[in-house]
Scaffold this active site. Structure first.
Site, mmCIF file in Angstrom:
data_model
loop_
_atom_site.group_PDB
_atom_site.id
_atom_site.type_symbol
_atom_site.label_atom_id
_atom_site.label_comp_id
_atom_site.label_asym_id
_atom_site.label_seq_id
_atom_site.Cartn_x
_atom_site.Cartn_y
_atom_site.Cartn_z
ATOM 1 N N TYR A 147 58.402 -45.177 -13.520
ATOM 2 C CA TYR A 147 58.577 -44.597 -12.033
ATOM 3 C C TYR A 147 57.348 -44.691 -11.106
ATOM 4 O O TYR A 147 57.377 -44.945 -10.023
ATOM 5 C CB TYR A 147 58.983 -43.045 -12.418
ATOM 6 C CG TYR A 147 59.044 -42.010 -11.413
ATOM 7 C CD1 TYR A 147 59.977 -41.850 -10.518
ATOM 8 C CD2 TYR A 147 57.824 -41.075 -11.182
ATOM 9 C CE1 TYR A 147 60.250 -40.913 -9.463
ATOM 10 C CE2 TYR A 147 57.900 -40.277 -10.018
ATOM 11 C CZ TYR A 147 58.990 -40.030 -9.332
ATOM 12 O OH TYR A 147 59.187 -39.119 -8.263
ATOM 13 N N THR A 175 53.717 -32.594 -5.469
ATOM 14 C CA THR A 175 53.444 -32.051 -6.746
ATOM 15 C C THR A 175 54.941 -31.760 -7.344
ATOM 16 O O THR A 175 55.871 -32.231 -6.697
ATOM 17 C CB THR A 175 52.675 -30.843 -6.799
ATOM 18 O OG1 THR A 175 53.334 -29.864 -6.119
ATOM 19 C CG2 THR A 175 51.344 -31.016 -6.211
HETATM 20 P P1 NAP Z 1 67.304 -35.289 -6.566
HETATM 21 O O1 NAP Z 1 67.478 -33.874 -6.166
HETATM 22 O O2 NAP Z 1 67.543 -35.819 -7.675
HETATM 23 O O3 NAP Z 1 67.938 -36.051 -5.045
HETATM 24 C C1 NAP Z 1 67.918 -37.493 -5.335
HETATM 25 C C2 NAP Z 1 68.665 -38.044 -4.089
HETATM 26 O O4 NAP Z 1 68.603 -39.569 -3.943
HETATM 27 C C3 NAP Z 1 70.192 -37.497 -4.294
HETATM 28 O O5 NAP Z 1 70.621 -37.212 -3.053
HETATM 29 C C4 NAP Z 1 70.953 -38.960 -4.691
HETATM 30 O O6 NAP Z 1 72.177 -39.149 -3.925
HETATM 31 C C5 NAP Z 1 69.934 -39.645 -4.034
HETATM 32 N N1 NAP Z 1 70.216 -41.449 -4.558
HETATM 33 C C6 NAP Z 1 69.700 -41.508 -5.966
HETATM 34 N N2 NAP Z 1 70.088 -42.875 -6.207
HETATM 35 C C7 NAP Z 1 70.653 -43.497 -4.969
HETATM 36 C C8 NAP Z 1 71.052 -44.477 -4.793
HETATM 37 N N3 NAP Z 1 71.236 -45.534 -5.362
HETATM 38 N N4 NAP Z 1 71.503 -44.735 -3.371
HETATM 39 C C9 NAP Z 1 71.717 -43.642 -2.559
HETATM 40 N N5 NAP Z 1 71.104 -42.535 -2.823
HETATM 41 C C10 NAP Z 1 70.711 -42.413 -4.143
HETATM 42 O O7 NAP Z 1 65.743 -35.604 -6.192
HETATM 43 P P2 NAP Z 1 64.639 -34.891 -5.494
HETATM 44 O O8 NAP Z 1 63.978 -33.792 -6.337
HETATM 45 O O9 NAP Z 1 65.193 -33.974 -3.991
HETATM 46 O O10 NAP Z 1 63.361 -35.849 -5.201
HETATM 47 C C11 NAP Z 1 63.275 -36.338 -3.665
HETATM 48 C C12 NAP Z 1 62.133 -37.259 -3.850
HETATM 49 O O11 NAP Z 1 60.923 -36.541 -4.350
HETATM 50 C C13 NAP Z 1 62.365 -38.447 -4.677
HETATM 51 O O12 NAP Z 1 61.770 -39.545 -3.914
HETATM 52 C C14 NAP Z 1 61.442 -38.134 -5.751
HETATM 53 O O13 NAP Z 1 60.790 -39.017 -6.581
HETATM 54 C C15 NAP Z 1 60.365 -37.198 -5.151
HETATM 55 N N6 NAP Z 1 59.624 -36.185 -6.096
HETATM 56 C C16 NAP Z 1 60.232 -35.303 -6.674
HETATM 57 C C17 NAP Z 1 59.709 -34.275 -7.442
HETATM 58 C C18 NAP Z 1 60.543 -33.190 -8.065
HETATM 59 O O14 NAP Z 1 59.722 -32.420 -8.962
HETATM 60 N N7 NAP Z 1 61.473 -33.199 -7.994
HETATM 61 C C19 NAP Z 1 58.084 -34.340 -7.553
HETATM 62 C C20 NAP Z 1 57.566 -35.470 -6.886
HETATM 63 C C21 NAP Z 1 58.276 -36.192 -5.900
HETATM 64 P P3 NAP Z 1 73.596 -38.718 -4.894
HETATM 65 O O15 NAP Z 1 73.151 -37.212 -5.118
HETATM 66 O O16 NAP Z 1 74.580 -38.725 -3.858
HETATM 67 O O17 NAP Z 1 73.248 -39.659 -6.097
#
Ligand code: NAP
Ligand code: GDP
Length: 325
Positions: A147, A175
């Site tokens: 990642y 974070t």
């Molecule tokens: P999430 O709730 O798991 O949502 C991920 C999103 O990405 C979903 O809408 C999913 O769509 C979409 N997605 C995944 N694979 C895809 C693909 N192949 N094509 C199109 N869409 C796709 O994640 P999140 O926590 O909101 O994270 C958002 C961002 O923040 C990410 O870039 C993550 O790396 C970053 N981040 C997250 C955290 C954390 O603690 N959660 C911390 C730091 C950074 P579907 O639902 O339709 O599959």
């Protein structure tokens, strides 16, 4: 504010934790810095609209939407244990998604892209607090190198697109995030949603709450609705392609043990808590500085942690049947 009279903002990953928080803030926030503006049209894409790991599908999405701006959130996401299990998938899928989105943004002349990195990608062996200059200063923690390297390359691509083509592609570094619409899976999620669900089941069944690891690691947590405001601010106001950390202050860092205390209180769980020390702790700390953010957006008010946790617990209980788990 965005320069064009009509801005079309595509949010990839628009139904996830962060995407749905941006949608909520745009819809409800009365503060003009963060709420809807008449010249902006927001489009929230999910994997059903386009599989962004597929180049043709990604280009077709951009052809349909013709975005002027992109907030790029879509990614394979997970907590410590999911990262450890699927290093290769995390690396490959995220490389593909990011390359396709940035390539399509360049091809369709998108004016600005804000992509999402994470404090998970910083070097493991480092000095604290970590700041934006340190992303590439050493290997990431072994538990999530797939990642981490995929995310680090977004910053490399942003610089390359800027140098070669003058593109305004930037990135933010949040974070750990938590809030409504998170993934509450028992194994593959991040610590707050995973433990919240485990606590719910332990309370229902009268069994012990079993927590992975020693509880000693330290983390900074940001409420998804606060992060959403900061994303919107970054899109509208932040002019540099250099990444910016979007975090609560260093003083808000908290141990996993304290998270469990707050969570059990918020859930009204009075049973035993047991620690499974055979399970991994991950990186001990990744304390990030929010100095740059505080200087550029002074006075931003973060939701107090316990208030945000209570709101997340309330959302989970009210949406138990349909929540991702
Ligand atoms: P999430 O709730 O798991 O949502 C991920 C999103 O990405 C979903 O809408 C999913 O769509 C979409 N997605 C995944 N694979 C895809 C693909 N192949 N094509 C199109 N869409 C796709 O994640 P999140 O926590 O909101 O994270 C958002 C961002 O923040 C990410 O870039 C993550 O790396 C970053 N981040 C997250 C955290 C954390 O603690 N959660 C911390 C730091 C950074 P579907 O639902 O339709 O599959
Ligand atoms: P990280 O910040 O990327 O390491 O991601 P997580 O949100 O997955 O947090 C991991 C930390 O929480 C580690 O110290 C784990 O040992 C601890 N932890 C305790 N229980 C859980 C759980 O149920 N799920 C997860 N993901 N982590 C847990």
């Amino acid at each position: 504010m965005l320069a064009n009279p009509e801005s079309v903002i595509l949010v990839t990953g628009g139904t996830g934790l962060v995407g749905s928080a941006i949608k909520h803030v745009i819809k409800t926030c009365q503060d003009p810095r963060f709420g809807a503006l008449p010249n902006e049209k927001w489009v929230y894409a999910t994997s059903k609209d386009a599989d962004l790991s597929d180049r043709t599908a990604t280009l077709a999405l951009f052809e349909r939407i013709h975005p002027t701006h992109v907030i790029h959130l879509a990614a394979m996401v997970g907590g410590l244990f999911r990262n450890m299990k699927y290093q290769s998938d995390f690396l490959r899928l995220n490389l593909l998604i990011n390359d396709n989105v940035l390539h399509a943004a360049h091809t369709y002349g998108v004016k600005k892209v804000v992509s999402c990195l994470s404090t998970c990608i910083f070097p493991d062996k480092t000095t604290y607090p970590i700041d934006e200059t340190m992303i590439h200063s050493g290997p990431p923690h072994d538990s999530n190198y797939g990642y981490a390297y995929a995310k680090r390359l977004i910053d490399v691509q942003n610089r390359a697109y800027n140098q070669q083509y003058g593109c305004q592609f930037t990135s933010v570094i949040p974070t750990n995030i938590f809030g409504p619409n998170d993934n509450f899976d028992l194994e593959d999620s991040h610590v707050i949603p995973g433990l919240l669900h485990k606590c719910y089941l332990a309370k229902q069944s009268g069994q012990d709450l079993i927590v992975s690891g020693t509880g000693l690691p330290l983390r900074q947590f940001i409420y998804s609705h606060d992060l959403a405001k900061l994303f919107i601010w970054t899109l509208r106001e932040y002019d540099s392609i250099v990444p910016i950390i979007l975090s609560v202050p260093e003083s808000a860092e908290i141990s996993i043990r304290d998270i469990v205390t707050h969570l059990t209180k918020s859930m009204g769980f009075t049973g035993n808590v047991r620690w499974d020390k055979t399970k991994a702790d991950g990186q001990y700390r990744k304390t990030a500085s929010n100095k740059k953010l505080a200087e550029l957006l002074p006075g931003f008010e973060f939701t107090p942690f316990e208030e945000a946790l209570d709101a997340t617990v309330k959302w989970f209980l009210e949406n138990y049947e349909t929540a991702r788990k």
